[in-house]
Design a protein around this motif. Sequence first.
Motif, PDB file in Angstrom:
ATOM      1  N   ALA A  41       0.817  -1.213   0.000  1.00 35.44           N
ATOM      2  CA  ALA A  41       0.000   0.000   0.000  1.00 35.44           C
ATOM      3  C   ALA A  41       0.850   1.262   0.000  1.00 35.44           C
ATOM      4  O   ALA A  41       0.321   2.356  -0.246  1.00 35.44           O
ATOM      5  CB  ALA A  41      -0.930   0.007   1.215  1.00 35.44           C
ATOM      6  N   LEU A  42       2.139   1.149   0.252  1.00 34.91           N
ATOM      7  CA  LEU A  42       2.996   2.332   0.248  1.00 34.91           C
ATOM      8  C   LEU A  42       3.164   2.909  -1.155  1.00 34.91           C
ATOM      9  O   LEU A  42       3.348   4.122  -1.311  1.00 34.91           O
ATOM     10  CB  LEU A  42       4.368   1.983   0.836  1.00 34.91           C
ATOM     11  N   ALA A  43       3.090   2.070  -2.171  1.00 32.30           N
ATOM     12  CA  ALA A  43       3.237   2.561  -3.554  1.00 32.30           C
ATOM     13  C   ALA A  43       2.076   3.476  -3.950  1.00 32.30           C
ATOM     14  O   ALA A  43       2.312   4.611  -4.388  1.00 32.30           O
ATOM     15  CB  ALA A  43       3.364   1.390  -4.521  1.00 32.30           C
ATOM     16  N   PRO A  44       0.810   3.046  -3.815  1.00 34.64           N
ATOM     17  CA  PRO A  44      -0.285   3.982  -4.144  1.00 34.64           C
ATOM     18  C   PRO A  44      -0.337   5.193  -3.216  1.00 34.64           C
ATOM     19  O   PRO A  44      -0.802   6.263  -3.629  1.00 34.64           O
ATOM     20  CB  PRO A  44      -1.547   3.122  -4.015  1.00 34.64           C
ATOM     21  N   MET A  45       0.154   5.051  -1.974  1.00 34.48           N
ATOM     22  CA  MET A  45       0.184   6.198  -1.081  1.00 34.48           C
ATOM     23  C   MET A  45       1.094   7.294  -1.629  1.00 34.48           C
ATOM     24  O   MET A  45       0.700   8.463  -1.730  1.00 34.48           O
ATOM     25  CB  MET A  45       0.658   5.775   0.318  1.00 34.48           C
ATOM     26  N   TRP A  46       2.309   6.914  -2.029  1.00 30.28           N
ATOM     27  CA  TRP A  46       3.240   7.909  -2.561  1.00 30.28           C
ATOM     28  C   TRP A  46       2.758   8.450  -3.903  1.00 30.28           C
ATOM     29  O   TRP A  46       2.923   9.643  -4.196  1.00 30.28           O
ATOM     30  CB  TRP A  46       4.634   7.303  -2.707  1.00 30.28           C
ATOM     31  N   LEU A  47       2.139   7.603  -4.718  1.00 24.88           N
ATOM     32  CA  LEU A  47       1.591   8.080  -5.987  1.00 24.88           C
ATOM     33  C   LEU A  47       0.501   9.118  -5.739  1.00 24.88           C
ATOM     34  O   LEU A  47       0.468  10.164  -6.405  1.00 24.88           O
ATOM     35  CB  LEU A  47       1.033   6.911  -6.791  1.00 24.88           C
ATOM     36  N   ALA A  48      -0.387   8.856  -4.787  1.00 24.36           N
ATOM     37  CA  ALA A  48      -1.461   9.806  -4.485  1.00 24.36           C
ATOM     38  C   ALA A  48      -0.902  11.119  -3.951  1.00 24.36           C
ATOM     39  O   ALA A  48      -1.391  12.209  -4.295  1.00 24.36           O
ATOM     40  CB  ALA A  48      -2.431   9.192  -3.477  1.00 24.36           C
ATOM     41  N   LEU A  49       0.127  11.054  -3.112  1.00 23.59           N
ATOM     42  CA  LEU A  49       0.750  12.276  -2.613  1.00 23.59           C
ATOM     43  C   LEU A  49       1.396  13.057  -3.759  1.00 23.59           C
ATOM     44  O   LEU A  49       1.354  14.295  -3.781  1.00 23.59           O
ATOM     45  CB  LEU A  49       1.790  11.941  -1.545  1.00 23.59           C
ATOM     46  N   GLY A  50       1.996  12.343  -4.701  1.00 25.57           N
ATOM     47  CA  GLY A  50       2.572  13.014  -5.861  1.00 25.57           C
ATOM     48  C   GLY A  50       1.519  13.677  -6.729  1.00 25.57           C
ATOM     49  O   GLY A  50       1.715  14.801  -7.211  1.00 25.57           O
ATOM     50  N   LEU A  51       0.380  13.007  -6.922  1.00 28.21           N
ATOM     51  CA  LEU A  51      -0.711  13.606  -7.693  1.00 28.21           C
ATOM     52  C   LEU A  51      -1.247  14.854  -6.992  1.00 28.21           C
ATOM     53  O   LEU A  51      -1.538  15.861  -7.645  1.00 28.21           O
ATOM     54  CB  LEU A  51      -1.831  12.584  -7.884  1.00 28.21           C
ATOM     55  N   ALA A  52      -1.381  14.793  -5.666  1.00 23.10           N
ATOM     56  CA  ALA A  52      -1.851  15.968  -4.928  1.00 23.10           C
ATOM     57  C   ALA A  52      -0.876  17.130  -5.078  1.00 23.10           C
ATOM     58  O   ALA A  52      -1.286  18.282  -5.278  1.00 23.10           O
ATOM     59  CB  ALA A  52      -2.041  15.616  -3.453  1.00 23.10           C
ATOM     60  N   ALA A  53       0.428  16.847  -4.998  1.00 23.76           N
ATOM     61  CA  ALA A  53       1.433  17.900  -5.155  1.00 23.76           C
ATOM     62  C   ALA A  53       1.463  18.439  -6.577  1.00 23.76           C
ATOM     63  O   ALA A  53       1.799  19.611  -6.800  1.00 23.76           O
ATOM     64  CB  ALA A  53       2.811  17.370  -4.766  1.00 23.76           C
ATOM     65  N   ALA A  54       1.099  17.596  -7.565  1.00 23.84           N
ATOM     66  CA  ALA A  54       1.038  18.068  -8.937  1.00 23.84           C
ATOM     67  C   ALA A  54      -0.157  18.982  -9.158  1.00 23.84           C
ATOM     68  O   ALA A  54      -0.129  19.869 -10.014  1.00 23.84           O
ATOM     69  CB  ALA A  54       0.958  16.880  -9.891  1.00 23.84           C
ATOM     70  N   ILE A  55      -1.222  18.778  -8.365  1.00 24.54           N
ATOM     71  CA  ILE A  55      -2.431  19.588  -8.512  1.00 24.54           C
ATOM     72  C   ILE A  55      -2.268  20.949  -7.852  1.00 24.54           C
ATOM     73  O   ILE A  55      -2.657  21.981  -8.413  1.00 24.54           O
ATOM     74  CB  ILE A  55      -3.632  18.836  -7.907  1.00 24.54           C
ATOM     75  N   LYS A  56      -1.665  20.975  -6.655  1.00 22.31           N
ATOM     76  CA  LYS A  56      -1.513  22.247  -5.939  1.00 22.31           C
ATOM     77  C   LYS A  56      -0.282  22.180  -5.047  1.00 22.31           C
ATOM     78  O   LYS A  56      -0.043  21.161  -4.382  1.00 22.31           O
ATOM     79  CB  LYS A  56      -2.761  22.557  -5.105  1.00 22.31           C
ATOM     80  N   VAL A  57       0.462  23.263  -5.003  1.00 23.09           N
ATOM     81  CA  VAL A  57       1.739  23.271  -4.295  1.00 23.09           C
ATOM     82  C   VAL A  57       1.551  23.097  -2.789  1.00 23.09           C
ATOM     83  O   VAL A  57       2.439  22.560  -2.110  1.00 23.09           O
ATOM     84  CB  VAL A  57       2.504  24.571  -4.608  1.00 23.09           C
ATOM     85  N   ASP A  81      11.196  -5.118   2.896  1.00 21.64           N
ATOM     86  CA  ASP A  81       9.876  -5.338   2.299  1.00 21.64           C
ATOM     87  C   ASP A  81       9.228  -4.027   1.869  1.00 21.64           C
ATOM     88  O   ASP A  81       8.344  -4.036   1.002  1.00 21.64           O
ATOM     89  CB  ASP A  81       8.957  -6.049   3.294  1.00 21.64           C
ATOM     90  N   CYS A  82       9.650  -2.924   2.472  1.00 17.74           N
ATOM     91  CA  CYS A  82       9.054  -1.621   2.163  1.00 17.74           C
ATOM     92  C   CYS A  82       9.811  -0.857   1.089  1.00 17.74           C
ATOM     93  O   CYS A  82       9.264   0.106   0.527  1.00 17.74           O
ATOM     94  CB  CYS A  82       8.992  -0.763   3.432  1.00 17.74           C
ATOM     95  N   LEU A  83      11.057  -1.257   0.815  1.00 23.86           N
ATOM     96  CA  LEU A  83      11.885  -0.475  -0.108  1.00 23.86           C
ATOM     97  C   LEU A  83      11.336  -0.502  -1.528  1.00 23.86           C
ATOM     98  O   LEU A  83      11.263   0.537  -2.189  1.00 23.86           O
ATOM     99  CB  LEU A  83      13.315  -1.011  -0.083  1.00 23.86           C
ATOM    100  N   ARG A  84      10.937  -1.680  -2.024  1.00 18.46           N
ATOM    101  CA  ARG A  84      10.484  -1.773  -3.418  1.00 18.46           C
ATOM    102  C   ARG A  84       9.193  -0.972  -3.652  1.00 18.46           C
ATOM    103  O   ARG A  84       9.135  -0.162  -4.585  1.00 18.46           O
ATOM    104  CB  ARG A  84      10.299  -3.228  -3.807  1.00 18.46           C
ATOM    105  N   PRO A  85       8.120  -1.159  -2.839  1.00 17.39           N
ATOM    106  CA  PRO A  85       6.919  -0.346  -3.079  1.00 17.39           C
ATOM    107  C   PRO A  85       7.165   1.147  -2.883  1.00 17.39           C
ATOM    108  O   PRO A  85       6.572   1.969  -3.598  1.00 17.39           O
ATOM    109  CB  PRO A  85       5.906  -0.887  -2.068  1.00 17.39           C
ATOM    110  N   CYS A  86       8.032   1.516  -1.948  1.00 15.91           N
ATOM    111  CA  CYS A  86       8.350   2.937  -1.756  1.00 15.91           C
ATOM    112  C   CYS A  86       9.063   3.496  -2.985  1.00 15.91           C
ATOM    113  O   CYS A  86       8.763   4.621  -3.431  1.00 15.91           O
ATOM    114  CB  CYS A  86       9.216   3.136  -0.516  1.00 15.91           C
ATOM    115  N   ALA A  87      10.010   2.739  -3.520  1.00 10.73           N
ATOM    116  CA  ALA A  87      10.741   3.206  -4.701  1.00 10.73           C
ATOM    117  C   ALA A  87       9.805   3.369  -5.890  1.00 10.73           C
ATOM    118  O   ALA A  87       9.870   4.376  -6.612  1.00 10.73           O
ATOM    119  CB  ALA A  87      11.861   2.220  -5.030  1.00 10.73           C
ATOM    120  N   ILE A  88       8.897   2.403  -6.087  1.00 10.78           N
ATOM    121  CA  ILE A  88       7.939   2.498  -7.197  1.00 10.78           C
ATOM    122  C   ILE A  88       7.028   3.708  -7.005  1.00 10.78           C
ATOM    123  O   ILE A  88       6.789   4.485  -7.935  1.00 10.78           O
ATOM    124  CB  ILE A  88       7.120   1.203  -7.303  1.00 10.78           C
ATOM    125  N   GLY A  89       6.521   3.871  -5.775  1.00 12.09           N
ATOM    126  CA  GLY A  89       5.631   4.993  -5.507  1.00 12.09           C
ATOM    127  C   GLY A  89       6.307   6.338  -5.676  1.00 12.09           C
ATOM    128  O   GLY A  89       5.723   7.273  -6.228  1.00 12.09           O
TER     129      GLY A  89
END
Length: 292
Positions: A41-57, A81-89
């Motif tokens: 779940a860490l991968a979609p978490m970081w992706l969602a945070l990136g999308l939010a930052a792309a929408i507004k600073v 176990d957390c490194l790979r999903p974090c890197a992808i996210g």
Amino acid sequence: LACPALSAYVTPAYVEVAMTFALCVALCASARAVASRNAGALAPMWLALGLAAAIKVTALAYLPLGVLATLFGMRALQPRDCLRPCAIGLLLAAAAASPWYLHNLVQCSNPLYPAALPGADDGPAAGTVANIWAVRETSVLSQAALSDVLDHLSARPWKVRYPLGPGWLFLGALAAALVLTAWTLARSRKTVQTPARAALVLTALSLTSTLLYLLSPWNGVFREANTRFLMPAAITAVIAVAVCCSQLHAWLGRILGALGVALMLVTLGTARFVRDGVIDLWAVLAVILFAA
């Protein structure tokens, strides 16, 4: 429901809606990563945070959420176990957010434009003049508007033309949270129990959210309309009261609950979109569909 601003003040809701959706996805994913010990779940978490930052600073302020969730995940699981999903996210988040910030860096020498870089005094690095003025001069405290805000919040709900803020609910819930939390802590002073700790944390969060409202730009200019930003503090205070009520007599908890419901019903009764909905069949159908 306690903040019926649907028809009275919805014009600022542009990119905030999409940003809030992305942040909610990030929050759900972080909760899943920590509570369910699901490193994926860490991968979609970081992706969602990136999308939010792309929408507004301003969404960059929520990046510590990702750091905390990652650290808690590494503590509960094996770090590898957390490194790979974090890197992808993180790669996906950078791909989503970096074009805007790189564009600002090239055009303005300031990736956060129109916000200012720390220590910058002039030029694009210092942000726009309007933004500098807004940050320094438009808060409730800088405008000396605290008394006006309190007058609006304490006004009788049936006399307020546009009930944009939590009003009596906020004032009553915050006062009740402070009193009941102090009582709960005093009652368990020998061994601080879980409800007392939870009430203390929730009340502290409510006070912190209130302080952020007082310091945030534009709240001192749009004094009545922006009282709606007190709703997070009101909700947190209500939850703190509920936690404290679990330690009280049942009848007292029911009385406090009835008072809270009555305040929300009074506020809803004064909302124009509710009054219009009684006459407008389409509005009634829309409210029923939304509730469903």
